[in-house]
Design an enzyme around this catalytic site. Sequence first.
Site, PDB file in Angstrom:
ATOM      1  N   GLY A  34       0.821  -1.204   0.000  1.00 57.14           N
ATOM      2  CA  GLY A  34       0.000   0.000   0.000  1.00 57.14           C
ATOM      3  C   GLY A  34       0.854   1.252   0.000  1.00 57.14           C
ATOM      4  N   GLY A  40       1.552   5.037   3.435  1.00 57.51           N
ATOM      5  CA  GLY A  40       2.524   4.209   2.731  1.00 57.51           C
ATOM      6  C   GLY A  40       3.419   5.020   1.819  1.00 57.51           C
ATOM      7  CE1 TYR A 176      -9.623   0.584   9.359  1.00 64.23           C
ATOM      8  CE2 TYR A 176     -10.099   1.755  11.395  1.00 64.23           C
ATOM      9  CZ  TYR A 176      -9.273   1.528  10.310  1.00 64.23           C
ATOM     10  OH  TYR A 176      -8.094   2.229  10.184  1.00 64.23           O
TER      11      TYR A 176
END
Length: 275
Positions: A34, A40, A176
Amino acid sequence: MSAATTPARSTPAPVSAPTATPGRMAGKIALITGGNSGIGLATAEAFLKAGASVVITGRDPDTLRSAELRLGELATRDQLVAVRADVTLAHQLDEAIDTVRQRYGRLDVLFVNAGIGEFIPIADVSEQHFDRIFDTNVKGAYFTIKRALPLLAPGASVILNSSIAGLLGMPGTSVYAASKAAVRSLARTLSAELVDRGIRVNVISPGPVTTPILDRLGLSPEAREQFTAQVRQSVPLKRFGDPREIADAAVFLASDESSFFVGAELVADGGLSQL
């Protein structure tokens, strides 16, 4: 404390994130999943500035190409590789690891950063939503590490990107948050399993950070505006974090300066979960 009894706070001005000191990661080979956007991408920039060679992955070809061009301004020809890979697809993950093996032969740093987020109340959660989050955030992270193991050199650093959502009870984040709590758990258990190989596993748990993930939370424009305003009010520093501030923590954990950090968690949230 209730709002009525909370002491008034001044709002600190945002500060520029420090630039990674050249040489802190000289000679190290790093893989960032990512790495095509957000934290990232900022970490890839920081790693390159610190002297590392960097391989980034991303599943979107357009943002991956854009990231490659941006990072190319900081890298020599042999210092940067961009590979299209979705961590939920085994063959693409294998191709990314094979690229590292063929180009560099080893890994000194693995930043397991690829992840997705959608905030949905439990009453509206479908199995498809649950599987999508866990396939990327947990299964993808787990098998990224498993596939990278043969390349991880003694003294290697594995860094997992979690979230303070795994520490707090926030409505609408059940799936999540559970996925990020699982990531935090992996840092502990895999540290215990890999420590005899000289591999350190640690985790960064960011709070609210300005990244493209905000655009993919599934919120309407009005709901997003309300959400961001509430977050800013809740954070003691009264602002979102900058991806570069998380990248600085990743540089520390990737460098030899963190050699006594094993199974640890660095919480970077402007004090949200602490104060």
